[in-house]
Design an enzyme around this catalytic site. Structure first.
Site, PDB file in Angstrom:
ATOM      1  N   ARG A 124       0.845  -1.208   0.000  1.00 37.60           N
ATOM      2  CA  ARG A 124       0.000   0.000   0.000  1.00 37.60           C
ATOM      3  C   ARG A 124       0.870   1.244   0.000  1.00 37.60           C
ATOM      4  O   ARG A 124       0.611   2.206  -0.698  1.00 37.60           O
ATOM      5  CB  ARG A 124      -0.933  -0.006   1.190  1.00 37.60           C
ATOM      6  CG  ARG A 124      -2.279  -0.694   0.967  1.00 37.60           C
ATOM      7  CD  ARG A 124      -2.149  -2.110   0.394  1.00 37.60           C
ATOM      8  NE  ARG A 124      -3.413  -2.812   0.300  1.00 37.60           N
ATOM      9  CZ  ARG A 124      -3.915  -3.565   1.277  1.00 37.60           C
ATOM     10  NH1 ARG A 124      -3.247  -3.754   2.401  1.00 37.60           N
ATOM     11  NH2 ARG A 124      -5.092  -4.153   1.123  1.00 37.60           N
ATOM     12  N   ASP A 153       0.288  -6.770  -3.074  1.00 33.47           N
ATOM     13  CA  ASP A 153      -1.122  -6.527  -2.801  1.00 33.47           C
ATOM     14  C   ASP A 153      -1.667  -5.730  -3.970  1.00 33.47           C
ATOM     15  O   ASP A 153      -0.974  -5.540  -4.973  1.00 33.47           O
ATOM     16  CB  ASP A 153      -1.302  -5.773  -1.468  1.00 33.47           C
ATOM     17  CG  ASP A 153      -2.641  -6.117  -0.797  1.00 33.47           C
ATOM     18  OD1 ASP A 153      -3.687  -5.996  -1.465  1.00 33.47           O
ATOM     19  OD2 ASP A 153      -2.629  -6.512   0.376  1.00 33.47           O
ATOM     20  N   HIS A 232      -6.459  -9.935  -4.050  1.00 32.91           N
ATOM     21  CA  HIS A 232      -5.562  -8.815  -3.711  1.00 32.91           C
ATOM     22  C   HIS A 232      -4.401  -8.740  -4.696  1.00 32.91           C
ATOM     23  O   HIS A 232      -3.272  -8.455  -4.305  1.00 32.91           O
ATOM     24  CB  HIS A 232      -5.018  -8.968  -2.285  1.00 32.91           C
ATOM     25  CG  HIS A 232      -6.001  -8.558  -1.218  1.00 32.91           C
ATOM     26  ND1 HIS A 232      -6.240  -7.241  -0.899  1.00 32.91           N
ATOM     27  CD2 HIS A 232      -6.795  -9.284  -0.405  1.00 32.91           C
ATOM     28  CE1 HIS A 232      -7.137  -7.172   0.073  1.00 32.91           C
ATOM     29  NE2 HIS A 232      -7.508  -8.406   0.388  1.00 32.91           N
ATOM     30  N   ASP A 288      -6.770 -14.136   1.564  1.00 30.73           N
ATOM     31  CA  ASP A 288      -7.884 -13.454   2.232  1.00 30.73           C
ATOM     32  C   ASP A 288      -8.743 -12.677   1.244  1.00 30.73           C
ATOM     33  O   ASP A 288      -8.286 -12.291   0.173  1.00 30.73           O
ATOM     34  CB  ASP A 288      -7.345 -12.496   3.312  1.00 30.73           C
ATOM     35  CG  ASP A 288      -6.368 -11.484   2.748  1.00 30.73           C
ATOM     36  OD1 ASP A 288      -5.488 -11.885   1.963  1.00 30.73           O
ATOM     37  OD2 ASP A 288      -6.510 -10.291   3.058  1.00 30.73           O
ATOM     38  N   GLU A 289      -9.989 -12.473   1.640  1.00 25.03           N
ATOM     39  CA  GLU A 289     -10.910 -11.522   1.005  1.00 25.03           C
ATOM     40  C   GLU A 289     -11.006 -11.697  -0.516  1.00 25.03           C
ATOM     41  O   GLU A 289     -10.839 -10.750  -1.272  1.00 25.03           O
ATOM     42  CB  GLU A 289     -10.484 -10.083   1.344  1.00 25.03           C
ATOM     43  CG  GLU A 289     -10.503  -9.815   2.832  1.00 25.03           C
ATOM     44  CD  GLU A 289     -10.071  -8.401   3.188  1.00 25.03           C
ATOM     45  OE1 GLU A 289     -10.793  -7.789   3.993  1.00 25.03           O
ATOM     46  OE2 GLU A 289      -9.045  -7.919   2.691  1.00 25.03           O
ATOM     47  N   TRP A 355      -7.024 -14.078  11.307  1.00 22.04           N
ATOM     48  CA  TRP A 355      -7.068 -12.613  11.445  1.00 22.04           C
ATOM     49  C   TRP A 355      -8.461 -12.083  11.751  1.00 22.04           C
ATOM     50  O   TRP A 355      -8.606 -11.062  12.404  1.00 22.04           O
ATOM     51  CB  TRP A 355      -6.509 -11.929  10.190  1.00 22.04           C
ATOM     52  CG  TRP A 355      -7.410 -11.945   8.981  1.00 22.04           C
ATOM     53  CD1 TRP A 355      -7.551 -12.963   8.099  1.00 22.04           C
ATOM     54  CD2 TRP A 355      -8.276 -10.897   8.532  1.00 22.04           C
ATOM     55  NE1 TRP A 355      -8.455 -12.627   7.119  1.00 22.04           N
ATOM     56  CE2 TRP A 355      -8.914 -11.355   7.365  1.00 22.04           C
ATOM     57  CE3 TRP A 355      -8.569  -9.606   9.003  1.00 22.04           C
ATOM     58  CZ2 TRP A 355      -9.841 -10.584   6.655  1.00 22.04           C
ATOM     59  CZ3 TRP A 355      -9.490  -8.836   8.300  1.00 22.04           C
ATOM     60  CH2 TRP A 355     -10.119  -9.330   7.140  1.00 22.04           C
ATOM     61  N   TYR A 380      -4.129  -5.640  15.346  1.00 21.32           N
ATOM     62  CA  TYR A 380      -3.906  -4.886  14.121  1.00 21.32           C
ATOM     63  C   TYR A 380      -3.408  -3.510  14.543  1.00 21.32           C
ATOM     64  O   TYR A 380      -4.149  -2.704  15.110  1.00 21.32           O
ATOM     65  CB  TYR A 380      -5.188  -4.812  13.282  1.00 21.32           C
ATOM     66  CG  TYR A 380      -5.275  -5.920  12.244  1.00 21.32           C
ATOM     67  CD1 TYR A 380      -4.710  -7.161  12.489  1.00 21.32           C
ATOM     68  CD2 TYR A 380      -5.894  -5.713  11.015  1.00 21.32           C
ATOM     69  CE1 TYR A 380      -4.762  -8.177  11.543  1.00 21.32           C
ATOM     70  CE2 TYR A 380      -5.958  -6.722  10.059  1.00 21.32           C
ATOM     71  CZ  TYR A 380      -5.393  -7.953  10.325  1.00 21.32           C
ATOM     72  OH  TYR A 380      -5.453  -8.947   9.390  1.00 21.32           O
ATOM     73  N   ASP A 382      -2.577  -1.145  12.687  1.00 13.25           N
ATOM     74  CA  ASP A 382      -3.047  -0.017  11.868  1.00 13.25           C
ATOM     75  C   ASP A 382      -4.326   0.560  12.465  1.00 13.25           C
ATOM     76  O   ASP A 382      -4.804   1.590  12.012  1.00 13.25           O
ATOM     77  CB  ASP A 382      -3.264  -0.440  10.410  1.00 13.25           C
ATOM     78  CG  ASP A 382      -4.161  -1.650  10.259  1.00 13.25           C
ATOM     79  OD1 ASP A 382      -4.191  -2.505  11.175  1.00 13.25           O
ATOM     80  OD2 ASP A 382      -4.840  -1.762   9.219  1.00 13.25           O
ATOM     81  N   TRP A 430      -1.006  -2.733   8.331  1.00 14.48           N
ATOM     82  CA  TRP A 430      -1.403  -2.443   6.945  1.00 14.48           C
ATOM     83  C   TRP A 430      -1.220  -0.947   6.738  1.00 14.48           C
ATOM     84  O   TRP A 430      -1.505  -0.148   7.640  1.00 14.48           O
ATOM     85  CB  TRP A 430      -2.858  -2.858   6.720  1.00 14.48           C
ATOM     86  CG  TRP A 430      -3.084  -4.299   7.079  1.00 14.48           C
ATOM     87  CD1 TRP A 430      -3.559  -4.777   8.258  1.00 14.48           C
ATOM     88  CD2 TRP A 430      -2.793  -5.443   6.271  1.00 14.48           C
ATOM     89  NE1 TRP A 430      -3.588  -6.159   8.228  1.00 14.48           N
ATOM     90  CE2 TRP A 430      -3.129  -6.587   7.030  1.00 14.48           C
ATOM     91  CE3 TRP A 430      -2.285  -5.611   4.973  1.00 14.48           C
ATOM     92  CZ2 TRP A 430      -2.978  -7.883   6.529  1.00 14.48           C
ATOM     93  CZ3 TRP A 430      -2.144  -6.899   4.486  1.00 14.48           C
ATOM     94  CH2 TRP A 430      -2.489  -8.025   5.248  1.00 14.48           C
ATOM     95  N   THR A 431      -0.785  -0.565   5.543  1.00 16.66           N
ATOM     96  CA  THR A 431      -0.296   0.811   5.412  1.00 16.66           C
ATOM     97  C   THR A 431      -1.131   1.697   4.489  1.00 16.66           C
ATOM     98  O   THR A 431      -0.612   2.642   3.912  1.00 16.66           O
ATOM     99  CB  THR A 431       1.176   0.800   4.943  1.00 16.66           C
ATOM    100  OG1 THR A 431       1.269   0.033   3.734  1.00 16.66           O
ATOM    101  CG2 THR A 431       2.070   0.190   5.998  1.00 16.66           C
ATOM    102  N   GLU A 432      -2.426   1.408   4.366  1.00 15.67           N
ATOM    103  CA  GLU A 432      -3.259   2.310   3.570  1.00 15.67           C
ATOM    104  C   GLU A 432      -3.126   3.749   4.051  1.00 15.67           C
ATOM    105  O   GLU A 432      -3.080   4.687   3.267  1.00 15.67           O
ATOM    106  CB  GLU A 432      -4.739   1.931   3.662  1.00 15.67           C
ATOM    107  CG  GLU A 432      -5.103   0.642   2.971  1.00 15.67           C
ATOM    108  CD  GLU A 432      -5.094  -0.527   3.922  1.00 15.67           C
ATOM    109  OE1 GLU A 432      -4.394  -0.459   4.958  1.00 15.67           O
ATOM    110  OE2 GLU A 432      -5.786  -1.522   3.632  1.00 15.67           O
TER     111      GLU A 432
HETATM  112  C1  ACM Z   1      -6.412  -9.095   6.143  1.00 14.96           C
HETATM  113  O1  ACM Z   1      -6.328  -8.190   6.986  1.00 14.96           O
HETATM  114  N1  ACM Z   1      -7.194  -8.965   5.081  1.00 14.96           N
HETATM  115  C2  ACM Z   1      -5.650 -10.320   6.287  1.00 14.96           C
END
Ligand code: ACM
Ligand code: ZN
Length: 726
Positions: A124, A153, A232, A288-289, A355, A380, A382, A430-432
């Site tokens: 990110r 990602d 992702h 994930d996702e 997670w 997390y 972030d 996570w670095t958004e």
């Molecule tokens: C995640 O935070 N989607 C692993």
């Protein structure tokens, strides 16, 4: 060579005098807390020449464990392996005072978990090699032994792959729609455009990766690389669209498991990656996702499902993961992935990184698979670590220092004979929202200290009170290293408030790390060392702005707490709603806007009162006619993740009799373009004070979410937390 340490009576004297911050004399401020420790009365000056180290697997069975003895002969560290010696020397360094004295001590220590992880998302936002080394230094200092490097990602692919050079060269996206960051609203970019406009560019060459892996190895950290799949992966499918479903848009971000060449592509990438990470027993494949719609619409995927007898797209995901796993296993490595890899059936040898909560890890462990716990509502990093508006924009929930400390990777649902399958835990960043190394450090420290103790020290030996006292030394250590740590845990907040029988407001303050003096003023001025010292409550008897600060080392630490408008003319006024507020965001009911309670910069704070699609339209009855000079009101907006928008117009009427109202203020509100969370106070001062008992306020709702909003066309909300009349 030695001097006495004052214990016992001296400690009691200090406590009785109210000085509770910092370690208690005789308390050894080692983080993480050692398993067993015996401290003597004397202390010795230990120079470099006074330290002996050796490895003795007979005396210390855990390769990360150690025995540290300090006595008249100097210091001896016996490790169960090189890592144990490394950690023993760290402990010795921590117990040394500034003059080089160390107490007579015997420590026997070993970690609770073999996986003590810390993650970093470099996709990110990209962080250069020099910072990654510094990050590894910080991890090693906290006895983290796994660095989970999230290298790919949606936004960018950050590792050079010889066979597919476009991944690194072309696929640093300038603009991408990322499911975790829809507000970024970015589009695809190639290298030439990136050079001019992109702040998201950058990747690690293979030489840099090898250098980082070696650097980590010297610090007893295994770097576990992550190559995200099958979702992702917008960056990758932009560079190589042939590996996405043929029916999908370019840069759709999901690989096509209906196409055999997708597996060739990924296996060749995996081979190059594994070659760069010889120490890592694992390859992390994300997992994930993954939205399944594209597979549903793809003829290749549907053909694959028929051929393999897969009932749904979850089973297709499982097929994908199993096929990748068998390749990873064939290279002598293990696969780890996020808990969604459980969907459609877990691959035979997979390790699960849990997670979304503990459940995935529990299921995996009880089924005989290994698991690592990274539940987002604990670890997390972030997420916010403080509730003060000074905190930088963060993602998700609130994981303060005590929350992180309370994390236990082994929940009771894990069957007793399966507990060894919980390898440990990890925190993720996570670095958004995080663009600079300084900001990464701010999110990491001091929460990493809490994580360190929770992953190293047995639950029975953990103690939040003692940990809090040890943090005083830890802050000094961070400062000495030049690391950018947060003081959020020192920032005061309103812990509780109520009206007493005399109609006075009683406010109680707290900070997560207690024991430091909090000083406050009630006139809006910034507290100094001479301001009133907070004891157990503040009784507010007249209109006031409360400003409070925690003092550490003679200066304000953390951020100022500011609570304006206490006991204003609207406090406890009757509020008559022309249109009701909207569940579930009631703010607590009819008194929510006049209770002197303020909300945090998050849409789920319960102090926000919401109005869905309707205007806020209410009348305050002040109880008696009073000179009113204006109205002050606060609204919230968070474009990127909520439907809450600022009002478009604010109008105030006043009345003496509740029948005849005259406009006293009226103004249009400029739209707020910032996609991040904003709390906007509005001061509606009247041209001249008005004698009034009734104050009517209307905030006009935008009603429909505008173009560009992730849910454009949907219903807009208004959120207000407080109204003051002055
Ligand atoms: C995640 O935070 N989607 C692993
Ligand atoms: Zn497909």
């Amino acid at each position: 060579m030695y001097r006495l340490i004052y214990t016992g009576l001296f400690a009691l004297t200090l406590l009785a005098s109210g000085c509770t911050s910092g370690s208690r004399p005789g308390e050894i401020a080692v983080i993480p807390q050692p398993a067993r420790m015996t401290v003597g009365q004397r202390s010795f000056r230990i120079g470099a020449g006074d330290i002996r180290t050796r490895i003795d697997t007979g005396r210390v069975s855990n390769p990360e464990g150690y025995r540290l003895t300090v006595g008249p002969e100097g210091a001896e560290v016996v490790g169960g392996g090189e890592a144990g010696v490394f950690y023993g020397l760290q402990t010795l360094e921590q117990i040394k005072d500034p003059e080089g004295y160390v107490p007579e001590i015997e420590i026997e220590d070993a970690p609770r978990f073999p996986w003590r992880g810390m993650h970093l998302d470099v996709s990110r936002h990209f962080f250069p090699k020099e910072f990654i080394k510094r990050y590894i230094d910080i991890l090693a200092y906290h006895r983290i032994n796994v660095f989970h490097w999230h290298l790919t990602d949606g936004i960018g692919w950050r590792i050079a792959i010889d066979r597919y050079p476009l991944l690194a060269e072309r696929a640093a996206w300038r603009r991408v729609k990322d499911p975790k960051a829809p507000w970024i609203g970015l589009e695809l970019s190639d290298r030439s455009r990136r050079d001019s406009a992109d702040t998201y560019g950058g990747y690690y060459t293979k030489e840099e990766v090898r250098e980082i892996v070696a650097y980590a190895r010297e610090r007893h950290i295994t770097v576990v690389p992550e190559i995200e799949m099958p979702g992702h992966s917008e960056a990758a499918t932009f560079a190589y669209p042939e590996y996405a479903c043929p029916t999908a848009q370019p840069g759709s971000g999901i690989y096509c498991p209906g196409n055999d060449s997708t597996f060739v592509f990924l296996q060749q990438i995996i081979d190059e990656v594994l070659d760069l990470f010889p120490d890592s027993p694992y390859l992390h494949i994300g997992g994930d996702e993954v939205g399944k719609e594209q597979w549903h619409a793809c003829p290749l995927c549907q053909a694959r499902m028929r051929a393999e007898g897969l009932r749904d797209e979850h089973e297709l995901q499982s097929y994908f993961i199993r096929r990748i796993e068998s390749h990873i296993n064939s290279k002598g490595r293990a696969m780890i992935g996020f808990d969604e890899i459980l969907e459609g059936g877990l691959a035979p040898n997979a390790t699960v990184m849990s997670w979304t909560g503990f459940e995935g890890g529990v299921r995996a462990a009880n089924a005989g698979h290994d698991a690592v716990m990274v539940p987002l509502y604990y670890v997390y990093f972030d997420h916010y670590q403080g509730q003060n508006p000074c905190e930088p924009q963060a993602w998700g929930g609130y994981n303060g220092l005590p929350r992180v400390y309370s994390f236990d990777p082994v929940p009771p649902e894990v069957e007793p004979d399966k507990r060894h399958h919980i390898l440990g835990g990890q925190a993720n960043i996570w670095t958004e929202n995080i663009r600079t190394p300084e900001h990464v450090e701010y999110m990491l420290l001091p929460r990493l200290a809490a994580l360190s103790e929770t992953l190293w020290t047995d639950t029975a030996a953990k103690d939040w009170g003692r940990f809090g006292r040890k943090m005083d030394r830890q802050f000094d250590r961070y400062a000495a290293q030049g690391w950018n740590y947060a003081e959020s845990a020192l920032t005061p907040f309103v812990a509780e408030q109520h009206f007493n029988g005399n109609g006075e407001l009683v406010v109680r303050l707290a900070a997560e790390l207690s024991g430091y003096p909090i000083r406050y003023t009630l006139d809006g001025s910034v507290p100094t060392e001479r301001s009133d010292l907070y004891a157990d409550s503040i009784v507010v008897r007249e209109p006031a702005t409360l400003t409070a600060a925690t003092f550490r080392g003679g200066r304000p630490a953390g951020c100022l707490l500011q609570v304006p408008g206490l006991l204003n003319r609207a406090t406890r006024a009757a509020v008559l709603y022309a249109a009701p507020y909207s569940a579930p965001h009631t703010g607590g009911g009819d008194t929510a806007l006049v209770d002197n309670r303020y909300a945090f910069k998050r849409g789920d704070d319960r102090a926000w009162q919401g109005f869905r699609e309707t205007d806020m339209n209410l009348t305050l009855d002040l109880g008696s006619e009073q000179p009113v000079a204006g109205v002050w009101i606060r609204f919230f907006q968070h474009l990127s993740t909520t439907s809450v928008m600022l009002p478009t117009r604010l109008t105030v009427w006043t009345s003496a009799d509740g029948v005849n109202f005259a406009v006293s203020a009226d103004r249009a509100v400029d739209p707020e373009e910032d996609s991040e969370a904003v709390i906007r106070p509005f001061d509606l001062r009247f041209p001249a004070p008005v004698a009034a008992r009734f104050v009517r306020i209307r905030a006009t709702n935008r009603k429909t979410l505008p173009e560009g909003h992730p849910r454009a066309g949907g219903a807009a909300w208004l959120f207000a937390d407080e109204v003051a009349v002055y």
